[in-house]
Structures are given as structure tokens and as C-alpha cells.
Design a protein around this motif. Structure first.
Motif, PDB file in Angstrom:
ATOM      1  N   LYS A   1      22.537   5.487  -3.198  1.00  0.00           N
ATOM      2  CA  LYS A   1      21.443   6.523  -4.230  1.00  0.00           C
ATOM      3  C   LYS A   1      20.985   7.400  -4.611  1.00  0.00           C
ATOM      4  N   ILE A   2      20.617   8.352  -5.249  1.00  0.00           N
ATOM      5  CA  ILE A   2      20.618   9.669  -5.409  1.00  0.00           C
ATOM      6  C   ILE A   2      18.889   9.423  -6.390  1.00  0.00           C
ATOM      7  N   GLU A   3      18.464   9.441  -5.266  1.00  0.00           N
ATOM      8  CA  GLU A   3      16.465   9.345  -6.212  1.00  0.00           C
ATOM      9  C   GLU A   3      15.642  10.381  -5.784  1.00  0.00           C
ATOM     10  N   THR A   4      14.874  10.215  -7.026  1.00  0.00           N
ATOM     11  CA  THR A   4      12.825  11.138  -6.475  1.00  0.00           C
ATOM     12  C   THR A   4      12.018  10.527  -5.597  1.00  0.00           C
ATOM     13  N   ALA A   5      12.194  10.634  -4.309  1.00  0.00           N
ATOM     14  CA  ALA A   5      11.281   9.712  -3.093  1.00  0.00           C
ATOM     15  C   ALA A   5      10.147   9.574  -4.047  1.00  0.00           C
TER      16      ALA A   5
ATOM     17  N   GLY B   1       0.971  -1.003   0.055  1.00  0.00           N
ATOM     18  CA  GLY B   1       0.449  -0.037   0.134  1.00  0.00           C
ATOM     19  C   GLY B   1       0.780   1.332   0.457  1.00  0.00           C
ATOM     20  N   LEU B   2       1.744   0.899   0.178  1.00  0.00           N
ATOM     21  CA  LEU B   2       2.660   2.613  -0.267  1.00  0.00           C
ATOM     22  C   LEU B   2       3.873   2.222  -0.998  1.00  0.00           C
ATOM     23  N   ALA B   3       3.680   3.085  -2.095  1.00  0.00           N
ATOM     24  CA  ALA B   3       4.304   2.801  -3.649  1.00  0.00           C
ATOM     25  C   ALA B   3       5.729   3.547  -3.609  1.00  0.00           C
ATOM     26  N   SER B   4       5.581   4.128  -3.190  1.00  0.00           N
ATOM     27  CA  SER B   4       6.966   5.010  -3.106  1.00  0.00           C
ATOM     28  C   SER B   4       7.697   5.436  -1.579  1.00  0.00           C
ATOM     29  N   ILE B   5       9.089   5.863  -1.467  1.00  0.00           N
ATOM     30  CA  ILE B   5       9.440   6.628  -0.522  1.00  0.00           C
ATOM     31  C   ILE B   5       8.803   7.539   0.486  1.00  0.00           C
ATOM     32  N   SER B   6       8.151   8.551  -0.554  1.00  0.00           N
ATOM     33  CA  SER B   6       7.398   9.767  -0.371  1.00  0.00           C
ATOM     34  C   SER B   6       6.037   9.305   0.537  1.00  0.00           C
ATOM     35  N   SER B   7       5.390   8.167  -0.428  1.00  0.00           N
ATOM     36  CA  SER B   7       4.145   7.678   0.878  1.00  0.00           C
ATOM     37  C   SER B   7       5.146   7.380   2.532  1.00  0.00           C
TER      38      SER B   7
ATOM     39  N   ASN C   1       1.609   8.259  11.061  1.00  0.00           N
ATOM     40  CA  ASN C   1       1.957   7.503  12.537  1.00  0.00           C
ATOM     41  C   ASN C   1       2.486   7.243  13.712  1.00  0.00           C
ATOM     42  N   TYR C   2       3.938   7.696  13.351  1.00  0.00           N
ATOM     43  CA  TYR C   2       4.483   8.190  14.521  1.00  0.00           C
ATOM     44  C   TYR C   2       5.266   9.277  14.901  1.00  0.00           C
ATOM     45  N   ASP C   3       5.209  10.440  14.123  1.00  0.00           N
ATOM     46  CA  ASP C   3       5.990  10.979  14.752  1.00  0.00           C
ATOM     47  C   ASP C   3       5.776  11.800  12.942  1.00  0.00           C
ATOM     48  N   GLY C   4       4.596  13.565  13.312  1.00  0.00           N
ATOM     49  CA  GLY C   4       4.435  14.151  12.526  1.00  0.00           C
ATOM     50  C   GLY C   4       5.517  15.167  12.142  1.00  0.00           C
ATOM     51  N   SER C   5       6.288  15.331  13.258  1.00  0.00           N
ATOM     52  CA  SER C   5       7.722  16.346  13.173  1.00  0.00           C
ATOM     53  C   SER C   5       8.415  16.087  12.544  1.00  0.00           C
ATOM     54  N   ILE C   6       8.439  14.936  11.460  1.00  0.00           N
ATOM     55  CA  ILE C   6       9.649  14.296  10.287  1.00  0.00           C
ATOM     56  C   ILE C   6       9.553  16.010   9.568  1.00  0.00           C
ATOM     57  N   GLY C   7      10.660  16.210   9.401  1.00  0.00           N
ATOM     58  CA  GLY C   7      11.008  16.807   7.755  1.00  0.00           C
ATOM     59  C   GLY C   7      11.313  16.233   6.470  1.00  0.00           C
ATOM     60  N   TYR C   8      10.441  16.298   5.371  1.00  0.00           N
ATOM     61  CA  TYR C   8      10.381  15.674   4.243  1.00  0.00           C
ATOM     62  C   TYR C   8       9.065  16.930   3.643  1.00  0.00           C
ATOM     63  N   TYR C   9       9.763  16.620   2.120  1.00  0.00           N
ATOM     64  CA  TYR C   9       9.451  17.211   0.585  1.00  0.00           C
ATOM     65  C   TYR C   9       9.182  16.694  -0.034  1.00  0.00           C
ATOM     66  N   LEU C  10       7.965  17.883  -0.635  1.00  0.00           N
ATOM     67  CA  LEU C  10       6.619  16.111  -1.535  1.00  0.00           C
ATOM     68  C   LEU C  10       6.550  18.264  -2.086  1.00  0.00           C
ATOM     69  N   SER C  11       5.438  17.893  -3.461  1.00  0.00           N
ATOM     70  CA  SER C  11       5.427  19.123  -4.615  1.00  0.00           C
ATOM     71  C   SER C  11       4.127  18.370  -5.549  1.00  0.00           C
ATOM     72  N   CYS C  12       5.368  17.941  -6.583  1.00  0.00           N
ATOM     73  CA  CYS C  12       3.810  17.285  -7.520  1.00  0.00           C
ATOM     74  C   CYS C  12       3.388  16.227  -7.249  1.00  0.00           C
ATOM     75  N   ARG C  13       4.724  15.513  -7.282  1.00  0.00           N
ATOM     76  CA  ARG C  13       3.704  14.498  -6.728  1.00  0.00           C
ATOM     77  C   ARG C  13       4.179  13.410  -8.619  1.00  0.00           C
ATOM     78  N   ARG C  14       5.002  13.662  -9.206  1.00  0.00           N
ATOM     79  CA  ARG C  14       4.765  13.585 -10.570  1.00  0.00           C
ATOM     80  C   ARG C  14       6.360  13.249 -11.008  1.00  0.00           C
ATOM     81  N   GLY C  15       7.806  13.118 -10.412  1.00  0.00           N
ATOM     82  CA  GLY C  15       8.520  12.678 -10.323  1.00  0.00           C
ATOM     83  C   GLY C  15       8.918  14.063 -11.292  1.00  0.00           C
ATOM     84  N   MET C  16       8.152  15.180 -11.476  1.00  0.00           N
ATOM     85  CA  MET C  16       8.545  16.720 -12.556  1.00  0.00           C
ATOM     86  C   MET C  16       9.582  17.798 -11.732  1.00  0.00           C
ATOM     87  N   CYS C  17       9.839  17.634 -10.599  1.00  0.00           N
ATOM     88  CA  CYS C  17       9.908  18.958 -10.132  1.00  0.00           C
ATOM     89  C   CYS C  17      11.598  18.634  -9.125  1.00  0.00           C
ATOM     90  N   ALA C  18      11.578  17.796  -8.840  1.00  0.00           N
ATOM     91  CA  ALA C  18      12.801  16.828  -7.881  1.00  0.00           C
ATOM     92  C   ALA C  18      12.867  17.524  -6.742  1.00  0.00           C
TER      93      ALA C  18
END
Ligand code: FES
Length: 111
Positions: free
Chosen positions: A66-70, A26-32, A40-57
């Protein structure tokens, strides 16, 4: 499955590795996976998410070294997720991808 998130960096916070148990399905990506951890664990974690399509990086991370688009990279069991470059870390996986602050200052001071 389990993932490890390399955390810290904000306001001089200690850098550490935290492990989280996430659903095998049910979790398809690193971002998910990061969203699951935040919800579910810690709402303070820092991550970035914008287009969700692999377009903005904006969501770029280092996964298993390895550098990945999450948002479009599948999360896998045992994955270690960390900022793309530790010296640019703002908090957890969020990095400052803007120009160096010294350059910004010199541009404004000259102009
Ligand atoms: S959120 Fe834009 S590439 Fe991932």
C-alpha cells in the motif's frame, strides 16, 4: 520486530530483500525505522526524508503493498517496505518523481 526492505536498483544493482531487526518500541514511523537501519546496519540504504510531517510526500514508499507516507505511517512487525513504483527506482526506496526524462529533453530541445 522485523522489517523487510526491498533494496537495489542503483547503477543496475541486483534487487533483493533484506531483513532487519529493529526495536519493538521507540520507532514511531517507517521513516524512523529506515533511519535506525541506516544508523545501525547499513549507512548506504537509500531513503528520502524532508518535512517529517506528512506534508511534502517526498518520503512516499510502498508498505505491505500500500502506498504510504513513510514519516507519518507507523512501522509494524513483518512490514515489507519497497519503492512506490519499481520502474521509477533510483536506489532502494528512493524513486524519481520528476517528469519523464524524455519529456524534459524535448522541452529543452524545443525551447
Ligand atoms: S518527509 Fe515530507 S511527507 Fe514525509
Amino acid at each position: 520486530m522485523r522489517i523487510t526492505l526491498v533494496r537495489g536498483g542503483a547503477d543496475g544493482a541486483e534487487v533483493r530483500q533484506d531483513e532487519y531487526e529493529i526495536p519493538d518500541e521507540g520507532l514511531a514511523s517507517i521513516s524512523s525505522a529506515l533511519q535506525y537501519v541506516a544508523r545501525n546496519y547499513d549507512g548506504s540504504i537509500g531513503y528520502y526524508l524532508s518535512c517529517r510531517r506528512g506534508m511534502c510526500a517526498c518520503c512516499v514508499v510502498r508498505a505491505n503493498g500500500k502506498i504510504e507516507t513513510a514519516c507519518v505511517t507507523p512501522v509494524t512487525d513483518g512490514m515489507v517496505i519497497e519503492p512506490v513504483k519499481a520502474t521509477l527506482r533510483v536506489k532502494d526506496t528512493v524513486v524519481d518523481l520528476s517528469m519523464a526524462r524524455e519529456n524534459q529533453f524535448s522541452f529543452t530541445a524545443e525551447g
